[in-house]
Design a protein around this motif. Structure first.
Motif, mmCIF file in Angstrom:
data_model
loop_
_atom_site.group_PDB
_atom_site.id
_atom_site.type_symbol
_atom_site.label_atom_id
_atom_site.label_comp_id
_atom_site.label_asym_id
_atom_site.label_seq_id
_atom_site.Cartn_x
_atom_site.Cartn_y
_atom_site.Cartn_z
ATOM 1 N N ALA A 50 -62.903 10.806 -1.055
ATOM 2 C CA ALA A 50 -63.209 9.389 -1.281
ATOM 3 C C ALA A 50 -64.253 9.236 -2.384
ATOM 4 O O ALA A 50 -64.131 8.368 -3.255
ATOM 5 N N SER A 51 -65.270 10.076 -2.366
ATOM 6 C CA SER A 51 -66.289 10.027 -3.425
ATOM 7 C C SER A 51 -65.696 10.398 -4.772
ATOM 8 O O SER A 51 -65.998 9.780 -5.789
ATOM 9 N N SER A 52 -64.831 11.390 -4.769
ATOM 10 C CA SER A 52 -64.155 11.791 -6.003
ATOM 11 C C SER A 52 -63.330 10.635 -6.564
ATOM 12 O O SER A 52 -63.334 10.384 -7.769
ATOM 13 N N GLY A 53 -62.630 9.929 -5.695
ATOM 14 C CA GLY A 53 -61.853 8.765 -6.128
ATOM 15 C C GLY A 53 -62.729 7.666 -6.679
ATOM 16 O O GLY A 53 -62.416 7.053 -7.703
ATOM 17 N N TRP A 54 -63.854 7.409 -6.006
ATOM 18 C CA TRP A 54 -64.773 6.375 -6.461
ATOM 19 C C TRP A 54 -65.279 6.694 -7.863
ATOM 20 O O TRP A 54 -65.251 5.855 -8.747
ATOM 21 N N PHE A 55 -65.739 7.936 -8.064
ATOM 22 C CA PHE A 55 -66.264 8.328 -9.373
ATOM 23 C C PHE A 55 -65.173 8.350 -10.436
ATOM 24 O O PHE A 55 -65.416 7.996 -11.586
ATOM 25 N N THR A 56 -63.975 8.740 -10.069
ATOM 26 C CA THR A 56 -62.855 8.708 -11.020
ATOM 27 C C THR A 56 -62.609 7.286 -11.488
ATOM 28 O O THR A 56 -62.457 7.023 -12.683
ATOM 29 N N GLY A 57 -62.567 6.364 -10.552
ATOM 30 C CA GLY A 57 -62.330 4.963 -10.897
ATOM 31 C C GLY A 57 -63.432 4.352 -11.734
ATOM 32 O O GLY A 57 -63.180 3.471 -12.548
ATOM 33 N N ARG A 58 -64.658 4.811 -11.538
ATOM 34 C CA ARG A 58 -65.799 4.234 -12.246
ATOM 35 C C ARG A 58 -66.079 4.883 -13.590
ATOM 36 O O ARG A 58 -66.677 4.249 -14.460
ATOM 37 N N THR A 59 -65.676 6.149 -13.776
ATOM 38 C CA THR A 59 -66.115 6.855 -14.985
ATOM 39 C C THR A 59 -64.999 7.375 -15.877
ATOM 40 O O THR A 59 -65.263 7.701 -17.033
ATOM 41 N N CYS A 60 -63.783 7.471 -15.374
ATOM 42 C CA CYS A 60 -62.711 8.091 -16.160
ATOM 43 C C CYS A 60 -61.878 7.059 -16.903
ATOM 44 O O CYS A 60 -61.761 5.910 -16.479
ATOM 45 N N GLY A 61 -61.284 7.497 -17.982
ATOM 46 C CA GLY A 61 -60.374 6.656 -18.745
ATOM 47 C C GLY A 61 -59.040 6.514 -18.022
ATOM 48 O O GLY A 61 -58.734 7.250 -17.083
ATOM 49 N N ILE A 62 -58.250 5.595 -18.485
ATOM 50 C CA ILE A 62 -56.984 5.286 -17.834
ATOM 51 C C ILE A 62 -56.026 6.476 -17.839
ATOM 52 O O ILE A 62 -55.258 6.659 -16.897
ATOM 53 N N GLU A 63 -56.091 7.324 -18.852
ATOM 54 C CA GLU A 63 -55.211 8.493 -18.895
ATOM 55 C C GLU A 63 -55.516 9.438 -17.735
ATOM 56 O O GLU A 63 -54.615 9.969 -17.100
ATOM 57 N N SER A 64 -56.803 9.641 -17.459
ATOM 58 C CA SER A 64 -57.197 10.500 -16.340
ATOM 59 C C SER A 64 -56.785 9.892 -15.011
ATOM 60 O O SER A 64 -56.342 10.593 -14.101
ATOM 61 N N ILE A 65 -56.937 8.596 -14.904
ATOM 62 C CA ILE A 65 -56.555 7.917 -13.663
ATOM 63 C C ILE A 65 -55.054 8.010 -13.450
ATOM 64 O O ILE A 65 -54.588 8.302 -12.349
ATOM 65 N N ARG A 66 -54.287 7.809 -14.495
ATOM 66 C CA ARG A 66 -52.825 7.929 -14.365
ATOM 67 C C ARG A 66 -52.419 9.358 -14.041
ATOM 68 O O ARG A 66 -51.458 9.587 -13.314
ATOM 69 N N GLY A 67 -53.166 10.329 -14.543
ATOM 70 C CA GLY A 67 -52.910 11.715 -14.195
ATOM 71 C C GLY A 67 -53.173 11.989 -12.722
ATOM 72 O O GLY A 67 -52.489 12.802 -12.095
ATOM 73 N N ALA A 68 -54.143 11.276 -12.163
ATOM 74 C CA ALA A 68 -54.461 11.446 -10.745
ATOM 75 C C ALA A 68 -53.326 10.960 -9.850
ATOM 76 O O ALA A 68 -53.196 11.414 -8.719
ATOM 77 N N VAL A 69 -52.491 10.068 -10.362
ATOM 78 C CA VAL A 69 -51.350 9.599 -9.569
ATOM 79 C C VAL A 69 -50.486 10.787 -9.171
ATOM 80 O O VAL A 69 -49.981 10.848 -8.042
ATOM 81 N N LYS A 70 -50.363 11.761 -10.047
ATOM 82 C CA LYS A 70 -49.571 12.957 -9.735
ATOM 83 C C LYS A 70 -50.390 13.998 -8.986
ATOM 84 O O LYS A 70 -49.941 14.549 -7.994
ATOM 85 N N THR A 71 -51.609 14.260 -9.452
ATOM 86 C CA THR A 71 -52.392 15.342 -8.848
ATOM 87 C C THR A 71 -52.981 14.963 -7.495
ATOM 88 O O THR A 71 -53.270 15.847 -6.691
ATOM 89 N N ARG A 72 -53.174 13.689 -7.244
ATOM 90 C CA ARG A 72 -53.737 13.220 -5.965
ATOM 91 C C ARG A 72 -52.690 12.502 -5.116
ATOM 92 O O ARG A 72 -53.022 11.737 -4.218
ATOM 93 N N HIS A 73 -51.422 12.762 -5.399
ATOM 94 C CA HIS A 73 -50.320 12.156 -4.646
ATOM 95 C C HIS A 73 -50.479 12.452 -3.150
ATOM 96 O O HIS A 73 -50.643 13.598 -2.759
ATOM 97 N N GLY A 74 -50.478 11.414 -2.331
ATOM 98 C CA GLY A 74 -50.578 11.579 -0.890
ATOM 99 C C GLY A 74 -51.987 11.706 -0.339
ATOM 100 O O GLY A 74 -52.173 11.821 0.864
ATOM 101 N N ASN A 75 -53.000 11.641 -1.193
ATOM 102 C CA ASN A 75 -54.389 11.803 -0.761
ATOM 103 C C ASN A 75 -55.005 10.422 -0.518
ATOM 104 O O ASN A 75 -55.614 9.824 -1.409
#
Length: 88
Positions: A50-75
């Motif tokens: 949950a903390s990782s998701g929060w920091f991703t949403g607050r600090t990463c660019g949209i490309e990284s967030i879209r990449g998380a759709v695949k790497t964090r699938h089901g989390n």
């Protein structure tokens, strides 16, 4: 503010869509639709998903967030944290 509407907007941004249903988004993220809108992340240390998701949403660019759709699938904890980070 952390509302179901704001969470839905955050998830739509993550998947890169302009619209859709929560069921379509949930399928894309690999999570339960009700949990995405109304759930709370499991309690855990600051290194939790949950903390990782929060920091991703607050600090990463949209490309990284879209990449998380695949790497964090089901989390669900990651995506709940992400939504909270976007709803601040």
């Amino acid at each position: 503010m952390d509302t179901p509407e704001n969470r839905m907007s955050a998830y739509l941004r993550a998947v890169g869509w302009q619209g859709g249903t929560i069921h379509q988004v949930a399928s894309e993220l690999g999570c339960d639709s009700t949990a995405l809108l109304y759930g709370k992340p499991n309690a855990g240390p600051l290194t939790s998903d949950a903390s990782s998701g929060w920091f991703t949403g607050r600090t990463c660019g949209i490309e990284s967030i879209r990449g998380a759709v695949k790497t964090r699938h089901g989390n669900i904890d990651f995506w709940l944290g992400y939504a909270r980070g976007q709803c601040v």
